[in-house]
Design an enzyme around this catalytic site. Structure first.
Site, PDB file in Angstrom:
ATOM      1  N   HIS A  28      -1.697 -17.876  22.219  1.00 25.90           N
ATOM      2  CA  HIS A  28      -0.932 -17.816  21.204  1.00 25.90           C
ATOM      3  C   HIS A  28       0.696 -18.432  21.202  1.00 25.90           C
ATOM      4  O   HIS A  28       1.362 -18.813  20.422  1.00 25.90           O
ATOM      5  CB  HIS A  28      -0.628 -16.527  20.543  1.00 25.90           C
ATOM      6  CG  HIS A  28       0.477 -15.516  21.164  1.00 25.90           C
ATOM      7  ND1 HIS A  28       0.155 -14.624  21.973  1.00 25.90           N
ATOM      8  CD2 HIS A  28       1.666 -15.336  20.959  1.00 25.90           C
ATOM      9  CE1 HIS A  28       1.221 -13.975  22.532  1.00 25.90           C
ATOM     10  NE2 HIS A  28       2.213 -14.424  21.845  1.00 25.90           N
ATOM     11  N   ASP A  69      -6.710 -14.596  25.000  1.00 27.85           N
ATOM     12  CA  ASP A  69      -5.195 -15.031  24.820  1.00 27.85           C
ATOM     13  C   ASP A  69      -4.722 -15.471  26.294  1.00 27.85           C
ATOM     14  O   ASP A  69      -3.454 -15.067  26.552  1.00 27.85           O
ATOM     15  CB  ASP A  69      -4.270 -13.824  24.429  1.00 27.85           C
ATOM     16  CG  ASP A  69      -3.077 -14.257  23.625  1.00 27.85           C
ATOM     17  OD1 ASP A  69      -3.013 -15.325  23.218  1.00 27.85           O
ATOM     18  OD2 ASP A  69      -1.882 -13.629  23.454  1.00 27.85           O
ATOM     19  N   SER A 120       6.500 -12.432  25.929  1.00 19.14           N
ATOM     20  CA  SER A 120       4.761 -13.020  25.794  1.00 19.14           C
ATOM     21  C   SER A 120       4.483 -13.863  26.846  1.00 19.14           C
ATOM     22  O   SER A 120       5.189 -14.866  27.041  1.00 19.14           O
ATOM     23  CB  SER A 120       4.802 -13.447  24.460  1.00 19.14           C
ATOM     24  OG  SER A 120       3.384 -13.591  23.939  1.00 19.14           O
TER      25      SER A 120
END
Length: 490
Positions: free
Chosen positions: A135, A165, A240
């Site tokens: 992402h 992901d 992230s």
């Protein structure tokens, strides 16, 4: 990413409000401290002589571990466009909308405006191979990676897998002696083991947090392959794609999601899952998964009693796709799958994960109980199709970002195998000025003949900044080859 194009997790109607971590993350280095698990492949990083030895924390301090690993965690800066069709699916948490807004696009425009995003990643070999979240780089038109020591490089997206992901990047023009960290064995982690996260939460660079593994194999209903490590180490938007370390300095997880409005609940993709995906992402650009062609549900104690079985764990076949691999091999409704090859099956989820890690067209032994009698069937797996609401498996064309930031073009393999095909050119870029429109076939880059997009990308990356690169091309719709001069920006 802290941008409007985040989150399949937040967008899929999860049972509780989850958000993908979004913004720049931290850094980490270290040498392998223990042998990798059996699933590790030849793509596993080798030890760099430049790395300091990892010191197990003593006297209550994690400082030696932090110093040993922080240099391999990187910031991932992205310029990306959100597809217009995706806007309605986004559910950003309060306070994390786009600072640039999302103006209406003219009718027929398939892409939104360029947005800036930040994420994290970590180097896993000395040649510049980087792991991050899908992402973070999804829809990216340019990816730039900054190291802990201040150096920065453009990066190519080698491969990405939306369902787990995970994405793999390759730094362009980087030296071959970069610091890196090793992937450890996530299966060896126990609930209560200490872990360390380094990142840039809310832009606070190189922040370090520590905690424990709170749970294993956590299914957060984000996708069919959920098996997250849960941790109470403080991770926030900004971590992230960053690493979660054990006390040996090995990466045992990639920080991916948090529970919105909660404290101390974060999730990381296990390193062993990354191990299994890495060869395909690196070489093929995507993950094609095995498929049995059936619907399954957990075998519960009540169902086991109703079926007169003396087991209470397994995957109960609730339906078969007509003509699918399972039906063709002789599987039937109400069969209880207990093992696939050497992998025990204890639930429908474990069946999905086990088969999903296997390659299409491979033959596997499926062990079942049928009316209480054990049976083994040989099944040739099909290719798992994208399910409703799932992102399609990205193609090599979608992942190829050959020199796209520096030269302004994207490449894909030519279907006929004759070279590398230009599939996108940015207005005003060096590629446009060199008269390389979309559809152009690259036959030779410098003195090197190229037959794939990857070969062309590597040749373009190796071009010296400020030089002029001679290309042999075949214009769209022409059978004649011509020469073009491509200036390489300094």
């Amino acid at each position: 990413m802290s941008s409007p194009f985040s989150s399949r997790f937040a967008a899929r109607g999860v049972l509780f409000p989850l958000m993908l971590l979004a913004a720049a993350c931290a850094q980490a280095i270290g040498s392998p401290a223990s042998p990798p698990p059996p699933s590790q492949t030849a793509t596993t990083p080798q030890e760099s002589p430049a790395l300091p030895a990892v010191t197990v924390p003593t006297a209550g301090s994690l400082a030696p571990l932090v110093e040993a690993v922080k240099g391999a965690v990187v910031n991932v800066e992205v310029q990306a466009r959100e597809p217009v069709a995706a806007r309605g699916r986004l559910r950003l948490p309060p306070g994390w909308g786009s600072p640039f807004g999302m103006p209406d696009m003219p009718e027929g425009d398939a892409r939104g405006p360029v947005q800036q995003g930040l994420g994290s990643g970590f180097l896993i070999d000395a040649q510049g191979l980087v792991l991050t979240n899908n992402h973070v780089v999804e829809n990216a038109e340019r990816v730039r990676v900054k190291l802990d020591d201040g150096r920065a490089f453009d990066a190519q997206v080698l491969g990405r897998d939306p369902l787990t992901d995970v994405a793999v990047l390759q730094l362009e023009g980087a030296p071959k002696n970069l610091p890196f960290v090793a992937l450890g064995d996530s299966d060896a982690m126990r609930v209560g083991d200490f872990v360390l996260a380094i990142g840039n939460p809310f832009g606070l660079a190189s922040s370090v947090s520590s905690g424990i593994v709170s749970a294993r194999a956590r299914d957060i209903h984000a996708g069919p392959y959920d098996e997250f490590l849960q941790t109470d180490a403080a991770i926030n938007p900004g971590n992230s794609g960053g690493p979660l370390f054990n006390l040996k300095g090995e990466v045992i997880g990639m920080n991916t999601a948090i529970v919105r409005e909660a404290t101390g609940i974060g999730f990381a993709v296990p390193s062993n899952l990354i191990h299994s995906l890495l060869p395909r992402l690196e070489k093929e650009g995507s993950v094609r998964r095995g498929w049995l062609g059936l619907a399954a549900q957990d075998l519960t104690p009540d169902l086991a009693r109703a079926l007169n079985l003396d087991i209470d764990k397994g995957a109960l076949i609730a339906g078969l796709n007509p003509g699918g691999p399972g039906a063709q091999a002789g599987l039937q409704d109400n069969d209880i799958i207990t093992r696939v090859d050497g992998t025990p099956i204890v639930s429908a989820g474990s069946l999905t994960r086990a088969v999903g890690l296997m390659r299409p067209d491979s033959q596997v032994a499926v062990h079942v109980l049928r009316e209480g009698n054990p049976l083994e069937l040989k099944v040739t797996l099909g290719t798992r199709p994208a399910q409703p609401g799932e992102p399609a498996v990205p193609t090599r064309e979608e992942n190829s970002a050959a020199a796209k930031g520096r030269l302004g073009m994207r490449l894909a393999d030519d279907p006929a195998g004759q070279g590398a095909r230009v599939v996108q050119v940015e207005p005003g870029s060096p590629a446009e000025r060199a008269e390389l429109p979309a559809g152009t076939l690259l036959l030779q880059v410098g003195g090197q003949k190229v037959s794939t997009a990857r070969e062309a990308a590597e040749a373009l990356r190796s071009a010296k900044p400020g030089s002029v690169l001679l290309l042999r091309i075949q214009p769209p719709g022409s059978a004649v080859s011509l020469l073009r001069a491509l200036p390489v920006p300094s």
